[in-house]
Design a protein around this motif. Structure first.
Motif, PDB file in Angstrom:
ATOM      1  N   THR A  61       0.824  -1.201   0.000  1.00  0.00           N
ATOM      2  CA  THR A  61       0.000   0.000   0.000  1.00  0.00           C
ATOM      3  C   THR A  61       0.861   1.255   0.000  1.00  0.00           C
ATOM      4  O   THR A  61       0.604   2.204  -0.750  1.00  0.00           O
ATOM      5  CB  THR A  61      -0.945   0.010   1.228  1.00  0.00           C
ATOM      6  OG1 THR A  61      -1.737  -1.170   1.202  1.00  0.00           O
ATOM      7  CG2 THR A  61      -1.847   1.234   1.222  1.00  0.00           C
ATOM      8  N   VAL A  62       1.885   1.265   0.828  1.00  0.00           N
ATOM      9  CA  VAL A  62       2.789   2.421   0.890  1.00  0.00           C
ATOM     10  C   VAL A  62       3.458   2.626  -0.461  1.00  0.00           C
ATOM     11  O   VAL A  62       3.537   3.751  -0.960  1.00  0.00           O
ATOM     12  CB  VAL A  62       3.839   2.245   2.018  1.00  0.00           C
ATOM     13  CG1 VAL A  62       4.935   3.286   1.907  1.00  0.00           C
ATOM     14  CG2 VAL A  62       3.171   2.319   3.373  1.00  0.00           C
ATOM     15  N   GLN A  63       3.933   1.546  -1.075  1.00  0.00           N
ATOM     16  CA  GLN A  63       4.573   1.649  -2.393  1.00  0.00           C
ATOM     17  C   GLN A  63       3.590   2.163  -3.447  1.00  0.00           C
ATOM     18  O   GLN A  63       3.936   2.995  -4.279  1.00  0.00           O
ATOM     19  CB  GLN A  63       5.150   0.305  -2.823  1.00  0.00           C
ATOM     20  CG  GLN A  63       6.383  -0.102  -2.043  1.00  0.00           C
ATOM     21  CD  GLN A  63       6.844  -1.514  -2.388  1.00  0.00           C
ATOM     22  OE1 GLN A  63       6.086  -2.328  -2.889  1.00  0.00           O
ATOM     23  NE2 GLN A  63       8.108  -1.794  -2.085  1.00  0.00           N
ATOM     24  N   LEU A  64       2.364   1.664  -3.385  1.00  0.00           N
ATOM     25  CA  LEU A  64       1.347   2.095  -4.336  1.00  0.00           C
ATOM     26  C   LEU A  64       1.038   3.579  -4.157  1.00  0.00           C
ATOM     27  O   LEU A  64       0.994   4.332  -5.135  1.00  0.00           O
ATOM     28  CB  LEU A  64       0.074   1.261  -4.168  1.00  0.00           C
ATOM     29  CG  LEU A  64      -1.103   1.654  -5.056  1.00  0.00           C
ATOM     30  CD1 LEU A  64      -0.747   1.423  -6.527  1.00  0.00           C
ATOM     31  CD2 LEU A  64      -2.341   0.854  -4.682  1.00  0.00           C
ATOM     32  N   VAL A  65       0.839   4.003  -2.904  1.00  0.00           N
ATOM     33  CA  VAL A  65       0.538   5.416  -2.638  1.00  0.00           C
ATOM     34  C   VAL A  65       1.694   6.304  -3.096  1.00  0.00           C
ATOM     35  O   VAL A  65       1.489   7.327  -3.740  1.00  0.00           O
ATOM     36  CB  VAL A  65       0.221   5.641  -1.137  1.00  0.00           C
ATOM     37  CG1 VAL A  65       0.170   7.121  -0.806  1.00  0.00           C
ATOM     38  CG2 VAL A  65      -1.093   4.968  -0.766  1.00  0.00           C
ATOM     39  N   ARG A  66       2.924   5.896  -2.792  1.00  0.00           N
ATOM     40  CA  ARG A  66       4.087   6.684  -3.226  1.00  0.00           C
ATOM     41  C   ARG A  66       4.141   6.798  -4.743  1.00  0.00           C
ATOM     42  O   ARG A  66       4.370   7.860  -5.294  1.00  0.00           O
ATOM     43  CB  ARG A  66       5.379   6.052  -2.717  1.00  0.00           C
ATOM     44  CG  ARG A  66       5.692   6.399  -1.305  1.00  0.00           C
ATOM     45  CD  ARG A  66       7.079   5.937  -0.933  1.00  0.00           C
ATOM     46  NE  ARG A  66       7.327   6.276   0.461  1.00  0.00           N
ATOM     47  CZ  ARG A  66       8.059   5.576   1.279  1.00  0.00           C
ATOM     48  NH1 ARG A  66       8.641   4.480   0.867  1.00  0.00           N
ATOM     49  NH2 ARG A  66       8.230   5.950   2.525  1.00  0.00           N
ATOM     50  N   SER A  67       3.956   5.680  -5.427  1.00  0.00           N
ATOM     51  CA  SER A  67       4.032   5.716  -6.893  1.00  0.00           C
ATOM     52  C   SER A  67       2.905   6.561  -7.469  1.00  0.00           C
ATOM     53  O   SER A  67       3.118   7.300  -8.430  1.00  0.00           O
ATOM     54  CB  SER A  67       4.013   4.316  -7.483  1.00  0.00           C
ATOM     55  OG  SER A  67       2.748   3.716  -7.325  1.00  0.00           O
TER      56      SER A  67
END
Length: 178
Positions: free
Chosen positions: A114-120
């Motif tokens: 989720t963190v990676q998705l939000v960052r991207s």
């Protein structure tokens, strides 16, 4: 230069008048925000003034440009770190709601994804929209506060938010977050 080093304030004012616009444009090209560029330009002039005794009397424009560019890059890095901290804060709140899951490992994997998705996804937003979206939705600032911080009118903030929402609707789909 010698007049400035001897304490002649009017000589320094002449120097500022001669290079003020140039330094502002140099900094603005990096930070892309007029209010931040103004603040950084003022800071750079202070740094220049206190660094003049170390100036070696060659390549003045190059020297002040290097100071301005380095300061603007430092500012951008700090802003980037702040964005990462806000992303981590969002992740922590997501983690707080996921406490009731039984499988700890699964929760960590989901959280990391989720963190990676939000960052991207945040990095995909055009920078002129990122500022206003972050200020309004994450920092909970009013239109007036955003307008003052960015040095624009409230109407401009409204337009930017509207265009940002249109961009999000056009470029993001709900299933992208599933």
């Amino acid at each position: 230069m010698q007049r400035i080093l001897n304490g002649d304030e009017s000589a320094f004012r002449e120097l500022v008048a001669a290079y003020r616009q140039y330094l502002f444009q140099t900094i603005y090209a990096i930070v892309r925000h007029p209010k931040d560029a103004e603040d950084l330009t003022q800071d750079v002039w202070t740094r220049i003034y206190f660094s003049l005794p170390q100036y070696q009397m060659k390549g003045f424009k190059t020297w002040i440009t290097r100071i301005a560019v380095n300061r603007a890059i430092d500012f951008k890095r700090a802003a980037s770190r702040k964005k990462e901290e806000m992303t981590a804060e969002i992740a922590n709140s997501v983690q707080g709601t996921a406490v009731h899951h039984d499988n700890h490992l699964e929760r960590e994997v989901v959280l990391k994804e989720t963190v990676q998705l939000v960052r991207s996804k945040l990095d995909q937003i055009p920078s002129n929209y990122q500022d206003v979206l972050m200020a309004y939705y994450i920092q909970h600032q009013s239109y007036q506060d955003i307008a003052e911080a960015q040095g624009v009118t409230v109407k401009t903030v409204e337009s930017k938010l509207y265009r940002a929402k249109q961009w999000l609707r056009k470029n993001w789909k709900e299933e992208d977050f599933s």
